[in-house]
Scaffold this active site. Structure first.
Site, mmCIF file in Angstrom:
data_model
loop_
_atom_site.group_PDB
_atom_site.id
_atom_site.type_symbol
_atom_site.label_atom_id
_atom_site.label_comp_id
_atom_site.label_asym_id
_atom_site.label_seq_id
_atom_site.Cartn_x
_atom_site.Cartn_y
_atom_site.Cartn_z
ATOM 1 N N HIS A 115 1.101 -1.093 0.069
ATOM 2 C CA HIS A 115 0.235 0.201 -0.139
ATOM 3 C C HIS A 115 0.787 0.921 -0.504
ATOM 4 C CE1 HIS A 115 -3.879 -2.451 1.811
ATOM 5 N NE2 HIS A 115 -3.439 -1.881 0.885
ATOM 6 N N CYS A 123 4.868 15.235 -7.309
ATOM 7 C CA CYS A 123 4.355 16.111 -6.992
ATOM 8 C C CYS A 123 2.970 15.730 -8.425
ATOM 9 C CB CYS A 123 5.241 17.205 -8.598
ATOM 10 S SG CYS A 123 3.845 18.845 -8.892
ATOM 11 N N CYS A 126 4.125 18.075 -11.575
ATOM 12 C CA CYS A 126 5.487 17.243 -13.018
ATOM 13 C C CYS A 126 6.011 16.137 -12.653
ATOM 14 C CB CYS A 126 6.097 18.413 -12.659
ATOM 15 S SG CYS A 126 7.324 17.879 -10.690
ATOM 16 N N CYS A 144 5.564 21.072 -4.493
ATOM 17 C CA CYS A 144 6.830 21.092 -5.170
ATOM 18 C C CYS A 144 7.748 22.556 -5.704
ATOM 19 C CB CYS A 144 6.620 20.651 -6.800
ATOM 20 S SG CYS A 144 7.706 19.964 -7.692
ATOM 21 N N THR A 184 -3.048 -9.299 10.796
ATOM 22 C CA THR A 184 -4.463 -8.381 9.796
ATOM 23 C C THR A 184 -5.213 -9.187 9.677
ATOM 24 O OG1 THR A 184 -4.257 -8.238 7.289
ATOM 25 C CG2 THR A 184 -3.288 -10.170 7.649
#
Length: 239
Positions: A115, A123, A126, A144, A184
């Site tokens: 995950h 960013c 970009c 950024c 889990t």
């Protein structure tokens, strides 16, 4: 326990599959169940569409819930012994659903972060990448150099799993002779399918959970109803 220890000692290509429960003893609350984060917070802030439309609000919640809490956490005995198992060459590494980076902090090298992680960002404009440690988190939202908003590299609701990580995790599960499931409930898709895939290929399954999970009846060969640190402290005696 003796039989499970023998399996671990004789493993040739073991895998550890971890969820939020392995980090609870490091002070990180689970997402669901008693004391779970989603009992206290609405997870809408990490829905992908919400993030794009409301990045400042999303980041306000993320900093509080993920970066403050997880950023201060340290590996516990379970993380440390799991790293030792990899060093013995009997275990391939770890497949984790956690985004906290504690397996790497404990010394694990081959960690498939199913995950994603809080320790890297990119960013959305970009695609420039950053280590989280380089980012000014006092900005809301962090941006950024190009001015675009930064997004953490963990999987949001509505976002797909990284195909490379999915493939590597599945390969590890298929080739494992022993899989240790830790902390889990086995309810989050598609991660929860990995022990099922392993079982189909003859993998012996050792489960360590405080409560029975979706794996306990019909998948796990061994079930230890105890804390992860207690189980791995016992394993450590035989490494």
């Amino acid at each position: 326990m003796r039989e499970a220890i023998e399996l671990i000692k004789n493993a040739q290509s073991g895998v550890v599959f971890t969820g939020a429960g392995v980090s609870v003893e490091s002070g990180i609350p689970p997402f669901t169940g008693a004391g779970g984060l989603w009992n206290k917070y609405d997870p809408k802030f990490i829905e992908l569409d919400f993030f794009y439309q409301n990045p400042a609000k999303s980041w306000e919640e993320m900093k509080k819930i993920f970066f403050t809490c997880m950023g201060q956490a340290r590996p516990n005995k379970a993380h440390e012994v799991i790293a030792q198992l990899e060093k013995t060459k009997k275990f391939q590494g770890v497949i984790t659903q956690n985004i906290d980076g504690l397996h790497q902090a404990a010394g694990s090298k081959n960690v498939q972060e199913f995950h994603g992680t809080i320790h890297q960002m990119h960013c959305i404009q970009c695609a420039r990448r950053y280590d989280t440690a380089q980012v000014d988190l006092t900005q809301n939202p962090p941006v950024c150099k190009c001015g675009g908003v930064l997004k953490p590299d963990f999987v949001f609701y509505g976002e797909g799993i990284n195909p490379r990580v999915y493939s590597e995790s599945e390969t590890m599960a298929i080739s494992a002779d022993v899989m240790i499931i830790v902390g889990t409930a086995g309810q989050v898709m598609p991660a929860c399918s990995l022990p099922l895939v392993a079982k189909q290929y003859g993998t012996r399954i050792i489960e360590v959970n405080l409560q029975p999970s979706a794996y306990t009846d019909g998948v796990s060969d061994f079930y230890f109803e105890q804390k992860a640190t207690a189980f791995f402290a016992e394993v450590e005696k035989y490494l």
